[in-house]
Design an enzyme around this catalytic site. Structure first.
Site, PDB file in Angstrom:
ATOM      1  N   ASP A   2       0.822  -1.200   0.000  1.00 53.09           N
ATOM      2  CA  ASP A   2       0.000   0.000   0.000  1.00 53.09           C
ATOM      3  C   ASP A   2       0.865   1.262   0.000  1.00 53.09           C
ATOM      4  O   ASP A   2       0.343   2.358  -0.089  1.00 53.09           O
ATOM      5  CB  ASP A   2      -0.920   0.003   1.227  1.00 53.09           C
ATOM      6  CG  ASP A   2      -2.369  -0.156   0.817  1.00 53.09           C
ATOM      7  OD1 ASP A   2      -2.619  -0.451  -0.357  1.00 53.09           O
ATOM      8  OD2 ASP A   2      -3.250   0.013   1.684  1.00 53.09           O
ATOM      9  N   ASP A  24       5.466  -8.467   9.235  1.00 56.47           N
ATOM     10  CA  ASP A  24       6.540  -8.791  10.178  1.00 56.47           C
ATOM     11  C   ASP A  24       6.289 -10.110  10.895  1.00 56.47           C
ATOM     12  O   ASP A  24       6.947 -10.413  11.887  1.00 56.47           O
ATOM     13  CB  ASP A  24       6.711  -7.665  11.192  1.00 56.47           C
ATOM     14  CG  ASP A  24       5.409  -7.329  11.870  1.00 56.47           C
ATOM     15  OD1 ASP A  24       4.387  -7.892  11.471  1.00 56.47           O
ATOM     16  OD2 ASP A  24       5.417  -6.512  12.797  1.00 56.47           O
ATOM     17  N   ASP A  61     -10.434  -7.163  11.622  1.00 58.67           N
ATOM     18  CA  ASP A  61     -10.286  -8.607  11.829  1.00 58.67           C
ATOM     19  C   ASP A  61     -11.446  -9.205  12.623  1.00 58.67           C
ATOM     20  O   ASP A  61     -12.134 -10.101  12.141  1.00 58.67           O
ATOM     21  CB  ASP A  61      -8.937  -8.916  12.495  1.00 58.67           C
ATOM     22  CG  ASP A  61      -8.514  -7.854  13.488  1.00 58.67           C
ATOM     23  OD1 ASP A  61      -9.391  -7.121  13.959  1.00 58.67           O
ATOM     24  OD2 ASP A  61      -7.318  -7.774  13.802  1.00 58.67           O
TER      25      ASP A  61
END
Lengths: 247, 851
Positions: free
Chosen positions: B301, B350, B445
């Site tokens: 992005d 990550d 989420d």
């Protein structure tokens, strides 16, 4: 007595060095070891620091009608050695004739050796094809030493049935981990002979040759080397097998 | 009708006992009590007899219908004799044998038998069976009713101090006994006891501790009561959530890998460092999955060319879009439209997956077509700000430990495990059915999985840590992330309330509701931190009750719940740490959650920053400002309280002491929060992961040495060798590591050499080499499994001591970094203490010769 027989898939895979160092590692674990050399080269004695000019050996004794007991030596670390003996060409031909005979004296010799008050016997045998009736020796475990090269792999694939028996295990010796070809062939062997492959390998390491030159086993001359760990692992596996078979 | 039948049976039994003679009124009561009791609570047959007949069998000389004065004595003597003296009885036919026989008879004779004359024995059997049916039908609801009545009695009956003390004390003994017992049922009993104490406390607080005559006291009292009601509700829901953690086993995949489905891996990134993303991509490329069924997409992005070039170099797909609408959710949805794999695995850039991730997590999908989500824990190999600043990394379970160790596992029992944004796999068809990842809230989420659950899809949680990542670096970044979560959860609560709306089971609603409720803890926590000041400063009784009663009611409530929670959460959160974590966040999440509850559509998505450096140790004055204010207020309250203790009326002393204790406790917890604000240094770019596994070192001379890997990072490793072996190490060497039976060799340069340790830097950082390197280090399948093995189980007292020492440390750091006179003051106090200690007599050793 627990009997281990080591023989190469083909010549030059380093069987003798493995036998000498494995015996040293077993001895280091408190097992009384006897090393028996079945090779006409009679090189195992060099790894065990016997005097090179000494001609005695079991084959010598057999020809001379003497007692093999006079040909046995003990190494400083406690390992016993029964060399093949120094023979000339005609004598060698005679010995091979007897060994390849149906009435081979080897089983009788082994039976006598098994009577000795020791814990295990490590036999450095010639390439399987050179002495076909090795299976009559009734050993507890046959370690087939292979190198991670195409010849070893091909022979294992091609002659696997005759080469390997129920007690056989394949040991990869001289594995160079950085070399892609070595890793690939080791992986192929692991995939094709999964159940037969020993869980540990012996890495290619200069210290093995150096130790031989210093007349010492690797575990004494280079305790920090990877080879020491490799042989110790192999010895642990062997003594575990010995314990299992005793039960 | 059933009722009348059961009453008839009881009447028949009554007549059996009563016989033809007169029944005394005492006998009447006793008989009915026994008959009702035996019908409700006893098995139909005990020791070979119908249970309702036990008195006449075992106590033939006691007539239940006509009890006499000496009957209790007879009863005791008979009982003693039965239990200890009587010779073993001969075996009677087993009830089951009789039953089978009887079933045969029924089948043979049909219903006509009722009219026929059957022996008394058989008739009794019939009656008994009919009784069983009746009793069985009524036992569960009646037991529940009785339990409810008992519970209401326990909760609501007012007791005088002595009785309350005995009540609380005796239950506490039971609780401690249960605490010693293994297994889930003693734990459930503990939960019941804790609920009893807490409900009793809340009832007492609601019913008899508000002072309606004092407007200020009433107002503050109601505020405190509301906060306590919140805490009580969270406790209740927490017990419900964690009553039976599922511990779902891994489901195996079919042996034929041709039947494994295709998987797209999404690695969304916005502003993260390429270094951080590289390791993740390398690890994804090494996942054990058929390569024709695995597609890796780097979703950028940030529209960065270096990312595009990197993706091209290593050969993964690269997707970028023109705008950044809806942040991460929009990014994933954009990629969903351009890809087609049957399943989508999402890793934050990550989070480095271990190679076994897909093989372990995918099994469930093949066995359950309605399974839409498999979530795995977020495991961090770097310390979060709490762990770093308090230096307790890998010693005390971190903030996420409770959620990923216990709560998700508990949710899973109720089919309520939810999506946490990363380290998860989702079924594409289900995801597309709900229109992709939810974009309405900033916690996309949890909202996405809520929608999946509403559609009737299932979710699963695998507790095995199959991926590991970087924790947030600074406290401010950490708090920023939590603010986002808190705001998002509050938004969901408003926009898509899990308590309402279609598709969810009650249990799922409660699980989601509790998750959202958890983030509303800011204001209640602040209220608790300020509450003692109401009395100490304003001198109003916000809990309008004698101090002794408060203690007698609140002590069981607090004590029981902490014992039970220590039992349930022991491995995942240590006592009192939750309070520290919550306190740090309370001020910062209080405002955004409230704002989100009022106007849920405002506010954007803030990205959590990771992988940064902290060059200097510093004290974060901005972040810690609210805590310092609270500390000062509590200290002020403490001083006023001490003044009151000496000047105020005698009858107030106990109340003052109680509030002083509370203020001290608050100061303790606040000290922990202050300690977190002192940022420790963070100098290395790459995080070292502490491990212990064997490796080999190949020297240019041809020698191979054994070594042990102590830690690794993306740029290099540290090895431990024997001192002798160390002497052979030169500058250049090869490190050989093993991965799934195959060895890989990496060229390394020694950057430092100690007596036993050598630090190595990876020379060749080309993609192909890095894939192998990451595979041999970060992505090892068993890497994180044993991670928590050296973490101790919670011991509340030592945990208390740990929090105390952290707290003292916090105040010390605060004073040391404070403006001028305070550090000097600290030094002066330290010098004074040292001086005083030096005054005490010193132990000496006396030589024997001198005597």
């Amino acid at each position: 007595m627990f009997t281990l027989l080591l023989s190469g898939v083909h010549g030059g895979v380093g069987t003798t060095a493995v036998a000498a160092n494995l015996a040293a590692a077993l001895q280091g674990q408190g097992l009384r070891c006897l090393c028996l050399d079945l090779n006409a080269d009679n090189t195992l004695r060099l790894s065990l620091a016997a005097r090179p000019e000494e001609p005695a050996g079991w084959a010598r004794a057999m020809l001379d009608g003497g007692d093999w007991r006079d040909a046995a030596w003990q190494h400083a670390d406690g390992r016993w050695l029964l060399p093949f003996g120094e023979l000339n060409a005609s004598e060698l031909r005679e010995v091979w004739r007897r060994l390849l005979n149906d009435e081979s004296p080897l089983p009788a010799l082994l039976a006598q050796l098994r009577e000795l008050p020791m814990d295990c016997m490590v036999i450095d045998a010639p390439v399987v094809t050179a002495l076909p009736n090795l299976d009559s020796l009734a050993v507890d475990c046959q370690i087939v030493v292979a190198a991670p090269d195409s010849a070893s792999y091909t022979l294992l694939k091609q002659r696997g049935d005759s080469l390997l028996s129920a007690t056989s295990r394949i040991l990869i010796n001289r594995l160079q981990s950085g070399v892609e070809l070595n890793s690939d062939i080791a992986k192929l062997m692991a995939d094709d002979f999964a159940a037969l492959l020993l869980p540990s390998v012996i890495h290619e390491d200069l210290v093995i040759a150096e130790a031989e030159a210093q007349l010492q086993p690797v575990i004494v001359s280079a305790p920090d080397s990877q080879a020491t760990q490799d042989f110790q692992r192999l010895a642990v596996w062997c003594s575990a097998l010995r314990m299992r078979q005793r039960e | 009708m059933n009722n009348s039948r059961s009453v008839n049976i009881l009447r028949a039994r009554y007549r059996h006992y009563a016989g033809v003679q007169l029944v005394t009124s005492a006998g009447h009561t006793l008989l009915w009590c026994w008959l009702v009791f035996s019908a409700l609570f006893l098995r139909e047959r005990i020791a070979g007899h119908e249970s309702w007949r036990l008195p006449e069998v075992f106590f033939p000389h006691i007539d239940l219908a006509r009890p006499r004065a000496a009957d209790p004595l007879r009863f005791v003597v008979q009982l003693f004799w039965l239990l200890f003296m009587r010779p073993r009885a001969t075996r009677v036919p087993r009830a089951s044998q009789i039953k089978t026989y009887w079933h045969g008879r029924i089948a043979a004779k049909g219903r006509r038998w009722q009219d026929s004359l059957i022996s008394v024995w058989q008739r009794r059997l019939f009656l008994q069976q009919r009784d069983d049916a009746v009793a069985g039908r009524h036992r569960v609801p009646l037991t529940l009713l009785l339990a409810a009545v008992l519970a209401i009695l326990c909760i609501t009956v007012p007791l005088d101090p002595m009785a309350q003390f005995i009540f609380g004390g005796s239950l506490f003994v039971v609780l401690l006994v249960c605490n010693r017992l293994p297994g889930r049922f003693p734990r459930m009993l503990m939960i019941v006891l804790s609920l009893l104490a807490s409900c009793r406390y809340i009832w007492w607080r609601c019913s008899s501790t508000l002072n309606f005559d004092d407007p200020l006291g009433l107002a503050l009292g109601i505020v405190l009561l509301l906060a306590e009601l919140y805490a009580w509700l969270v406790l209740l829901l927490g017990y419900f959530q964690n009553i039976w953690p599922l511990n779902r086993p891994v489901e195996a995949l079919p042996a034929d890998s041709g039947r494994w489905p295709s998987v797209d891996i999404f690695v969304p990134s916005y502003n993260e460092n390429l270094e951080v993303v590289r390791a993740t991509i390398y690890a994804c490329m090494g996942l054990d999955w058929p390569s024709d069924k695995l597609n890796i997409y780097l979703l950028d992005d940030g529209r960065r060319d270096e990312f595009r070039d990197f993706a091209r170099d290593v050969g993964v797909h690269y997707i970028r879009r023109a705008d950044n609408r809806h942040a991460k959710a929009g990014n994933i949805n954009n990629a969903l439209r351009q890809t087609s794999g049957e399943f989508v695995a999402i890793f934050d850039c990550d989070h480095i997956p271990t190679r076994a991730f897909l093989q372990l997590a995918m099994g469930g999908f093949l066995n359950d077509p309605k399974l839409a989500l498999v979530q795995t824990p977020h495991h961090f190999f770097s310390p979060d700000p709490f762990e770093r600043n308090l230096s307790n990394f890998r010693k005390v379970p971190n903030e996420g430990g409770l959620f990923y160790g216990l709560i998700q596992n508990g949710n899973d029992l109720w089919n309520g495990a939810f999506f946490c944004g990363s380290c998860a796999i989702m079924r594409r068809q289900a995801l597309e059915e709900i229109g992709g990842v939810a974009v309405e809230t900033v916690t996309e989420d949890a909202h996405t999985s809520l929608r999946l659950h509403r559609r009737g899809y299932n979710s699963a949680y695998l507790r095995a840590p199959l991926a590991a990542g970087l924790a947030t670096e600074t406290l401010s970044a950490h708090i920023g992330q939590r603010i986002r979560w808190a705001r998002g959860m509050a938004q969901i609560l408003r926009l898509d309330n899990p308590l309402r709306g279609p598709g969810l089971k009650l249990q799922q609603r409660l699980c989601y509701f509790n998750a959202m409720l958890h983030f509303l803890s800011g204001i209640p926590r602040l209220i608790f931190l300020l509450a003692p000041l109401a009395f100490l400063l304003l001198h109003t009784y916000i809990i309008y009750a004698p101090a002794l009663m408060i203690l007698l009611y609140v002590a069981p409530h607090m004590l029981y719940s902490s014992v039970v929670n220590a039992n349930i959460q022991g491995r995942y959160r240590h006592s009192f740490w939750g309070e520290v974590y919550e306190t740090v966040l309370s001020w910062y999440i209080a405002r955004p959650t409230t704002a989100a509850l009022i106007s849920p559509n405002k506010g954007g998505f803030n990205v959590t920053e990771k992988g940064g450096l902290i060059h200097e140790q510093y004290f974060d004055w901005v972040i810690s400002r609210p805590y310092i204010l609270l500390v000062l207020l509590n200290i002020f309250g403490l001083l006023i309280g001490c003044w009151r203790l000496f000047v105020g009326p005698v009858n107030e002393i106990s109340a003052v002491l109680l509030n002083l204790f509370w203020a001290v406790y608050n100061l303790l917890i606040l000290g922990g929060a202050v300690a977190v604000a002192a940022e420790a240094r963070q100098l290395r770019h790459d995080h070292r992961v502490q491990v212990r596994f064997p490796a080999m070192v190949k020297l240019p001379s041809g020698h191979v040495l054994q070594a042990e890997l102590i830690d690794f990072s993306l740029s290099g490793v540290r090895l431990k060798l024997s001192p002798d072996a160390m002497q052979q190490i030169g500058q250049r060497l090869h490190l050989v590591m093993d991965r799934a039976g195959r060895e890989y060799s990496f060229a390394m340069t020694a950057v430092f050499k100690g007596r036993e340790l050598v630090g190595l830097r990876l020379c060749d950082q080309t993609p192909s080499n890095m894939i192998h390197y990451v595979q041999c280090t970060f992505a090892r399948a068993d890497n994180w499994v044993r991670w928590q093995s050296n973490m101790s189980v919670d011991k509340p007292m030592s945990s208390m001591a740990a929090v105390m020492s952290i707290s003292v440390q916090g105040y010390r750091r605060l004073l040391r970094s404070a403006p001028k006179p305070l550090p000097q003051l600290l030094n002066a106090i330290k010098a004074l203490v040292a001086m005083l200690r030096s005054l005490r007599p010193q132990p000496i050793t006396v030589r024997v010769e001198e005597l």
